[in-house]
Design a protein around this motif. Structure first.
Motif, PDB file in Angstrom:
ATOM      1  N   ASN A  60       1.571  -0.209  -6.465  1.00  0.00           N
ATOM      2  CA  ASN A  60       0.750  -1.407  -5.800  1.00  0.00           C
ATOM      3  C   ASN A  60       0.912  -2.932  -6.290  1.00  0.00           C
TER       4      ASN A  60
ATOM      5  N   ASP B 138      -0.791   6.342  -4.275  1.00  0.00           N
ATOM      6  CA  ASP B 138      -1.777   5.536  -5.575  1.00  0.00           C
ATOM      7  C   ASP B 138      -3.201   5.958  -5.567  1.00  0.00           C
TER       8      ASP B 138
ATOM      9  N   VAL C 289       1.591   2.824 -10.486  1.00  0.00           N
ATOM     10  CA  VAL C 289       1.028   3.094  -9.329  1.00  0.00           C
ATOM     11  C   VAL C 289       2.091   2.012  -8.638  1.00  0.00           C
TER      12      VAL C 289
ATOM     13  N   ALA D  84      -4.289  -1.584  -5.398  1.00  0.00           N
ATOM     14  CA  ALA D  84      -4.631   0.150  -4.743  1.00  0.00           C
ATOM     15  C   ALA D  84      -5.970   0.747  -3.809  1.00  0.00           C
TER      16      ALA D  84
ATOM     17  N   SER E 130      -6.960   6.222  -5.374  1.00  0.00           N
ATOM     18  CA  SER E 130      -7.904   6.379  -4.718  1.00  0.00           C
ATOM     19  C   SER E 130      -8.532   6.530  -5.092  1.00  0.00           C
TER      20      SER E 130
ATOM     21  N   ASP F 138      -5.993   0.881  -0.240  1.00  0.00           N
ATOM     22  CA  ASP F 138      -6.701   2.721   0.430  1.00  0.00           C
ATOM     23  C   ASP F 138      -7.802   2.112   1.609  1.00  0.00           C
TER      24      ASP F 138
ATOM     25  N   TYR G  39       0.675  -1.061  -0.048  1.00  0.00           N
ATOM     26  CA  TYR G  39      -0.088   0.081  -0.068  1.00  0.00           C
ATOM     27  C   TYR G  39       1.115   1.232   0.228  1.00  0.00           C
TER      28      TYR G  39
END
Length: 305
Positions: A70, A57, A68, A77, A59, A81, A53
């Motif tokens: 993640n 990113d 990204v 992501a 979200s 989140d 995480y």
């Protein structure tokens, strides 16, 4: 009077008339393996998404145009989140439980009642987030505590309710109680049996005793080493070592020739004993005394006949 009887009808097995029993067992077991593998895969992906995480990113509440970070992509992501901001580290509970479910299904351990396991998993998520809301996040999360915004809210409400019995330490008392309840309910969510709990505590006890004995022996050896080079009158202490019980040696089976000789000797001894018993019984039997009158009477009867 009318009597009623109940008739139990057995359900027909699926594909009972189409496939032999061995094929049905093979297909059923492979389906269970597929379900177990899907649980393990989902749990691993879930944990990877939470572990990678990043607040930067894109979200639901963050608009970012960069790459990204993640590992599970854009979907991972968004999910990470949502869980991290609301439940904090309590969001990792579903991933851990899915891994355990998959491992238990691979070992053919039942998960029934399955709906109760799911309810327990949801309760553990909330209780774990409330317990972790007392710990600082250290900048890894947008919230200052590891329990997220939802865990902090639940912990504050529980602390207000526990003010009368916590002597001013409502948050700590509520966090400890939530953690204990989360652990107990987690055992039910993971379908852990009583036998496994007993085996775990037995292993823990034996490990603790082994560590204690090793530390005690090391301390005594160190003290002896110090005294050996500093005390001129030092004599090594005689310590008792635990006695090891020797197992009784089993008698080895005799060979055939030895068994034949042994049987012959037993037969001869039995024959001698029989002869001695017969002689003793003959001596012990009362002797019949025949008087002259009785003998004359018998001879007269024979002549008359």
């Amino acid at each position: 009077m009318t009597r009623y009887s109940t008739v139990i009808r057995r359900r027909k097995r699926f594909l009972s008339g189409l496939l032999p029993e061995s094929w049905q067992a093979f297909i059923a077991r492979r389906l269970m393996d597929i379900i177990a593998a899907s649980f393990v895969t989902c749990g691993a992906l879930f944990l990877l998404a939470i572990g990678s995480y990043s607040p930067a990113d894109p979200s639901w509440n963050t608009a970012a145009s960069g790459p990204v970070a993640n590992w599970m992509g854009l979907g991972g992501a968004h999910m990470a989140d949502l869980l991290v901001q609301t439940l904090g580290l309590g969001g990792v509970v579903p991933g851990i439980v899915l891994l355990i479910w998959g491992a238990r299904l691979f070992r053919r351990h039942p998960l029934s009642p399955f709906w109760a396991r799911i309810v327990s998993m949801l309760l553990v998520m909330m209780l774990a987030s409330a317990a972790l809301a007392r710990l600082p996040a250290g900048g890894w999360m947008p919230q200052p505590q590891l329990g997220g915004s939802g865990g902090t809210l639940m912990l504050n409400n529980a602390a207000e309710m526990a003010q009368g019995i916590s002597a001013g330490n409502g948050h700590s008392f509520a966090a400890i109680a939530a953690g204990a309840l989360a652990f107990l309910i987690f055992l039910h969510a993971a379908a852990v049996t009583r036998e496994e709990i007993a085996a775990f505590f037995s292993l823990l006890t034996r490990t603790a005793l082994a560590i204690f004995h090793y530390a005690h022996h090391t301390a005594l050896s160190f003290a002896d080493w110090i005294r050996h080079y500093n005390d001129p009158n030092y004599a090594p202490a005689v310590r008792r070592t635990p006695e090891i019980k020797q197992q009784k040696q089993r008698k080895t089976p005799k060979l055939d020739a030895e068994e034949d000789e042994y049987n012959d000797d037993e037969d001869e001894e039995d024959g001698d004993e029989d002869e001695e018993l017969s002689a003793a019984s003959a001596l012990a039997a009362p002797a019949r005394v025949v008087t002259p009158k009785k003998q004359a009477a018998k001879s007269a009867k024979k002549q008359a006949s």
